[in-house]
Design a protein around this motif. Structure first.
Motif, short mmCIF file in Angstrom:
data_model
loop_
_atom_site.label_atom_id
_atom_site.label_comp_id
_atom_site.label_asym_id
_atom_site.label_seq_id
_atom_site.Cartn_x
_atom_site.Cartn_y
_atom_site.Cartn_z
N GLY A 4 3.84 -5.60 -3.61
CA GLY A 4 3.25 -6.46 -4.64
C GLY A 4 2.89 -7.83 -4.11
O GLY A 4 2.08 -8.53 -4.68
N GLN A 5 3.48 -8.24 -2.99
CA GLN A 5 3.23 -9.56 -2.42
C GLN A 5 2.16 -9.53 -1.32
O GLN A 5 1.76 -10.56 -0.83
CB GLN A 5 4.53 -10.12 -1.83
N SER A 6 1.70 -8.38 -0.93
CA SER A 6 0.68 -8.25 0.10
C SER A 6 -0.68 -8.69 -0.46
O SER A 6 -0.92 -8.61 -1.66
CB SER A 6 0.59 -6.79 0.56
N ILE A 7 -1.56 -9.16 0.42
CA ILE A 7 -2.89 -9.57 -0.06
C ILE A 7 -3.71 -8.36 -0.51
O ILE A 7 -4.71 -8.52 -1.19
CB ILE A 7 -3.67 -10.37 1.00
N LEU A 15 -9.10 -9.86 -5.88
CA LEU A 15 -9.41 -11.14 -5.25
C LEU A 15 -9.73 -10.96 -3.76
O LEU A 15 -10.71 -11.52 -3.25
CB LEU A 15 -8.25 -12.12 -5.43
N SER A 16 -8.91 -10.17 -3.07
CA SER A 16 -9.12 -9.94 -1.64
C SER A 16 -10.47 -9.26 -1.39
O SER A 16 -11.22 -9.65 -0.49
CB SER A 16 -7.99 -9.08 -1.07
N ILE A 17 -10.78 -8.24 -2.17
CA ILE A 17 -12.06 -7.54 -2.00
C ILE A 17 -13.22 -8.48 -2.31
O ILE A 17 -14.23 -8.48 -1.61
CB ILE A 17 -12.09 -6.27 -2.88
#
Length: 57
Positions: A4-7, A15-17
């Motif tokens: 859950g804490q990974s980007i 958000l990352s995509i």
């Protein structure tokens, strides 16, 4: 660090995509401008020297 804490975890996946796609879009746009700029400069130079035929009125 939990998943859950990974980007790329569920919380930050969209958000990352989005950031990756925005960076890719800016890169492709930069390449396109660099590719087309010489052709635009040549065309503009020809227009200024009246080398291109004009359309009859």
């Amino acid at each position: 660090m939990s998943s859950g804490q990974s980007i790329f975890g569920p919380r930050y996946l969209a958000l990352s995509i989005g950031i990756i796609l925005a960076a890719m879009t800016i890169g492709f746009e930069g390449l396109a401008v660099t590719t087309v700029a010489p052709a635009i400069a040549t065309f503009s130079e020809l227009l200024q020297k009246d080398y291109l035929p004009t359309q009859p009125d």
